[in-house]
Design an enzyme around this catalytic site. Structure first.
Site, PDB file in Angstrom:
ATOM      1  N   HIS A 139      38.182   7.694 -43.663  1.00  0.00           N
ATOM      2  CA  HIS A 139      37.779   6.481 -44.385  1.00  0.00           C
ATOM      3  C   HIS A 139      37.272   5.410 -43.419  1.00  0.00           C
ATOM      4  O   HIS A 139      37.676   5.347 -42.263  1.00  0.00           O
ATOM      5  CB  HIS A 139      38.895   5.952 -45.309  1.00  0.00           C
ATOM      6  N   GLU A 144      37.615   5.569 -49.386  1.00  0.00           N
ATOM      7  CA  GLU A 144      38.402   6.789 -49.241  1.00  0.00           C
ATOM      8  C   GLU A 144      37.549   8.008 -49.604  1.00  0.00           C
ATOM      9  O   GLU A 144      36.527   7.873 -50.291  1.00  0.00           O
ATOM     10  CB  GLU A 144      39.628   6.722 -50.172  1.00  0.00           C
TER      11      GLU A 144
HETATM   12  C1  F6R Z   1      41.201  -1.880 -41.830  1.00  0.00           C
HETATM   13  C2  F6R Z   1      40.369  -0.762 -42.274  1.00  0.00           C
HETATM   14  C3  F6R Z   1      40.765   0.651 -42.061  1.00  0.00           C
HETATM   15  C4  F6R Z   1      41.284   0.950 -40.642  1.00  0.00           C
HETATM   16  C5  F6R Z   1      41.710   2.407 -40.508  1.00  0.00           C
HETATM   17  C6  F6R Z   1      42.292   2.711 -39.147  1.00  0.00           C
HETATM   18  O1  F6R Z   1      40.596  -3.115 -42.129  1.00  0.00           O
HETATM   19  O2  F6R Z   1      39.363  -1.017 -42.838  1.00  0.00           O
HETATM   20  O3  F6R Z   1      39.663   1.483 -42.340  1.00  0.00           O
HETATM   21  O4  F6R Z   1      40.270   0.664 -39.717  1.00  0.00           O
HETATM   22  O5  F6R Z   1      42.666   2.699 -41.494  1.00  0.00           O
HETATM   23  O6  F6R Z   1      43.489   1.994 -38.993  1.00  0.00           O
HETATM   24  P1  F6R Z   1      44.289   2.008 -37.601  1.00  0.00           P
HETATM   25  O7  F6R Z   1      43.424   1.302 -36.617  1.00  0.00           O
HETATM   26  O8  F6R Z   1      45.549   1.233 -37.895  1.00  0.00           O
HETATM   27  O9  F6R Z   1      44.523   3.429 -37.251  1.00  0.00           O
END
Ligand code: F6R
Length: 251
Positions: A139, A144
């Site tokens: 995503h 999603e």
């Molecule tokens: C957050 C977002 C998500 C995150 C992704 C990765 O604003 O849009 O797409 O970038 O879930 O999250 P981390 O960096 O926590 O692994």
């Protein structure tokens, strides 16, 4: 076109990303910057705060657009993405409060809330630099996996894998909101430049889809292959697990 940069450590990855953001703002002080939340950009935000403290950069003219917000959480909620950005970046630098744009997590009318964010985006033209993380399921924002891409800002149910991954920020998995409001794939693709960061090995399968030659809405990030200007910075430890990788630059 996707340019892949591999860095030895998370810190080096964060500093490289900060250089790209700083260059953007130096070249165009009133840039429109799209921000992401999550663990991955924390090092980038910390580096930007240090650069600001060292007077190497000012954010006073930029406008910000965040990718997403949990539905049901007010901006004052400690786990809201608004608070996340305030805590890690916005309150620590000279960004003007009225230049910060977020989709609304609490609203009376869902389509109205999406439309309002779309209108704000339309008013600025296009995002100059969009920062992205990537989910283990591919995503981007909260777009999603699905049978088709959704182009505009919309309300979406979070995938079970996303709920599990984000539970670490809450006391209990049951507290993770089940819905989010997010920029759509069209909004993200309209950015002039995209900077995607990935540090963890758990992201390698999703990242491989960026170099597969196939566009698949079930791995939403694969659409980035159609964008003219994407920079992907990964920790080198991931790269060993990535398939189809070519066009690699080691810094
Ligand atoms: C957050 C977002 C998500 C995150 C992704 C990765 O604003 O849009 O797409 O970038 O879930 O999250 P981390 O960096 O926590 O692994």
């Amino acid at each position: 076109m996707i340019q892949l940069i591999m860095m030895e450590t998370y810190q080096a990855l964060s500093e490289q990303a900060a250089k790209i953001v700083a260059n953007q703002i130096h070249q165009k002080p009133n840039s429109i910057i799209g921000f992401a939340t999550g663990s991955t950009p924390l090092g980038l935000y910390e580096t930007l705060v240090t650069m600001y403290q060292n007077k190497e950069i000012s954010f006073s003219e930029i406008q910000t657009f965040n990718l997403d917000e949990y539905v049901g959480l007010r901006p004052t909620h400690p786990q809201s993405y608004f608070q996340f950005m305030m805590q890690h970046l916005f309150s620590k630098v000279d960004i003007k409060r009225d230049q910060i744009h977020f989709p609304a997590g609490v609203f009376a009318n869902a389509s109205r809330a999406c439309l309002e964010f779309e209108e704000q985006l339309e008013q600025v033209g296009s995002i100059d630099l969009q920062i992205l993380g990537i989910g283990e399921n591919g995503h981007i924002g909260f777009n999603e996996p699905a049978d088709a891409f959704t182009l505009n800002t919309h309300i979406t149910g979070l995938a079970e894998r996303t709920i599990q991954a984000n539970a670490r920020f809450f006391h209990d998995q049951s507290e993770v909101p089940r819905k989010a409001i997010t920029m759509g794939i069209g909004n993200i693709m309209a950015a002039k430049k995209i900077l995607l960061l990935a540090d963890k090995e758990s992201k390698s399968a999703a990242l491989s889809a960026l170099f597969s030659g196939t566009i698949d809405p079930n791995i939403p990030a694969s659409i980035l292959q159609l964008h003219p200007n994407v920079v992907v910075i990964v920790n080198k430890k991931i790269a060993n697990y990535m398939k189809h990788v070519s066009n690699t630059l080691e810094v």
